[in-house]
Design a protein around this motif. Sequence first.
Motif, PDB file in Angstrom:
ATOM      1  N   ILE A 150       0.930  -1.106   0.017  1.00 13.18           N
ATOM      2  CA  ILE A 150       0.210   0.042  -0.075  1.00 13.18           C
ATOM      3  C   ILE A 150       1.008   1.206   0.300  1.00 13.18           C
ATOM      4  O   ILE A 150       0.579   2.326  -0.722  1.00 13.18           O
ATOM      5  CB  ILE A 150      -0.960  -0.062   1.208  1.00 13.18           C
TER       6      ILE A 150
ATOM      7  N   LYS B 118       0.684   4.268  -2.608  1.00 10.59           N
ATOM      8  CA  LYS B 118      -0.029   5.473  -2.230  1.00 10.59           C
ATOM      9  C   LYS B 118       0.988   6.744  -1.961  1.00 10.59           C
ATOM     10  O   LYS B 118       0.826   7.811  -2.212  1.00 10.59           O
ATOM     11  CB  LYS B 118      -0.791   5.428  -0.794  1.00 10.59           C
ATOM     12  N   MET B 119       2.132   6.148  -1.514  1.00 12.45           N
ATOM     13  CA  MET B 119       3.338   7.083  -1.207  1.00 12.45           C
ATOM     14  C   MET B 119       4.536   6.731  -1.405  1.00 12.45           C
ATOM     15  O   MET B 119       5.674   6.541  -0.471  1.00 12.45           O
ATOM     16  CB  MET B 119       3.145   7.746   0.355  1.00 12.45           C
TER      17      MET B 119
ATOM     18  N   VAL C  90       0.618   3.761   6.885  1.00 16.96           N
ATOM     19  CA  VAL C  90      -0.444   2.950   6.364  1.00 16.96           C
ATOM     20  C   VAL C  90      -1.017   1.877   7.544  1.00 16.96           C
ATOM     21  O   VAL C  90      -2.214   1.801   7.437  1.00 16.96           O
ATOM     22  CB  VAL C  90       0.309   1.981   5.308  1.00 16.96           C
TER      23      VAL C  90
ATOM     24  N   THR D 116      -3.017  -4.079 -10.442  1.00 18.69           N
ATOM     25  CA  THR D 116      -3.163  -2.550 -10.609  1.00 18.69           C
ATOM     26  C   THR D 116      -3.185  -1.673 -11.736  1.00 18.69           C
ATOM     27  O   THR D 116      -4.239  -0.834 -11.717  1.00 18.69           O
ATOM     28  CB  THR D 116      -1.809  -1.899  -9.837  1.00 18.69           C
TER      29      THR D 116
END
Length: 367
Positions: free
Chosen positions: A30, A34-35, A50, A270
């Motif tokens: 994640i 996300k980052m 997270v 993804t």
Amino acid sequence: MFDDIRPYRDDEVVDVIEKLINEKGLQASIASLKMPRLYQVFPSLACTIVKWSLKIRVQKFHNIEQIQIEVAKYLHHLIKSSTAGFSFSGMDNFDNTKPALFISNHRDIVLDVALVNLALYKSGISTVEAAVGDNLLDQPWVADLMRINKSFIVKRSEDTKRAMLTASKQLSAYIHDTVSNRQQNIWIAQREGRAKDGIDKTNSALISMLLLNKDKQTPIADYLAEINIVPVSISYEFDPCDTDKAIELAEKEATGSYQKKAGEDLRSITQGLVGQKGRVHIEFCQPIQGDYCDSKAIAAAIDKEIISHYKLYDSNLVAHAKLNNLSINDTVLKLLNKRMENLSTAQQHWLLTMYANPVTAKQNLQL
């Protein structure tokens, strides 16, 4: 009997979620999505963020239905951001008060069943338990993540023929018990692995597996009525993974094999979810009923339903015209050329072929 393959139950949700929150692999996956910049420089900090974010977001989940409602919200957002429109039809082709075994063509690892579920959800019909191959579950937490969202495990990695047969018998019994006795819808793809070349063909071995649980005295027609196979045809205007598939197919053609890179399946999942797909349509077909002679005949009947109800887009028609030197819609050709600009000649041929094959399949059906 089915504890090692079945989805998790409501009374297991809280414990499984707690376990998932603390999974380093899930946190890292994640965080990298996300980052990515923070994860690259300070991976531990990114994973900690997270973990605490997950703790806050999942504390409201105490049963499977709550998780599915949240997934439906995410899917609505995903469809708005990654498609030019999602449509479905054919709900009147089958008795939706009776549990069904939905068998669809397979183009996307996760999205195929997610869209089938969304169509059912929007129609007020119970969502499916979905088959997922253990080849995609290289980490235990991935299996937990799938099983907490109504997925069951298909064992494809057994070491011996005897073990594979035992696993197939267990799976056959599970599917029959789920549809016929537990009155729950199921989804399974028509073949192992995505149809990367655009040829949607049901593997007769899948049907043979389904029939393993049938008593010798039970006619095939009666057993088909019990498991209630409903073919589903899924059509994507554009495949977000088309260039990757073309590269793989060209390499297989040239060398006879293709070696997956580490994490390739996760990247495909993804890209399939967030990549632009154009228009997407799902058609629910007529149930497979009657006294067929064998698995191959049943597979052929499923293929006929899926191919005949496949929605052809300009991307399919233009690719077919290009390969057959016919007149072409220049606007759509420009879109395809844009997708192929970094591909070799062989790879371009395969990309066009995967879009053209559904047109060829429909033409062959009419002969």
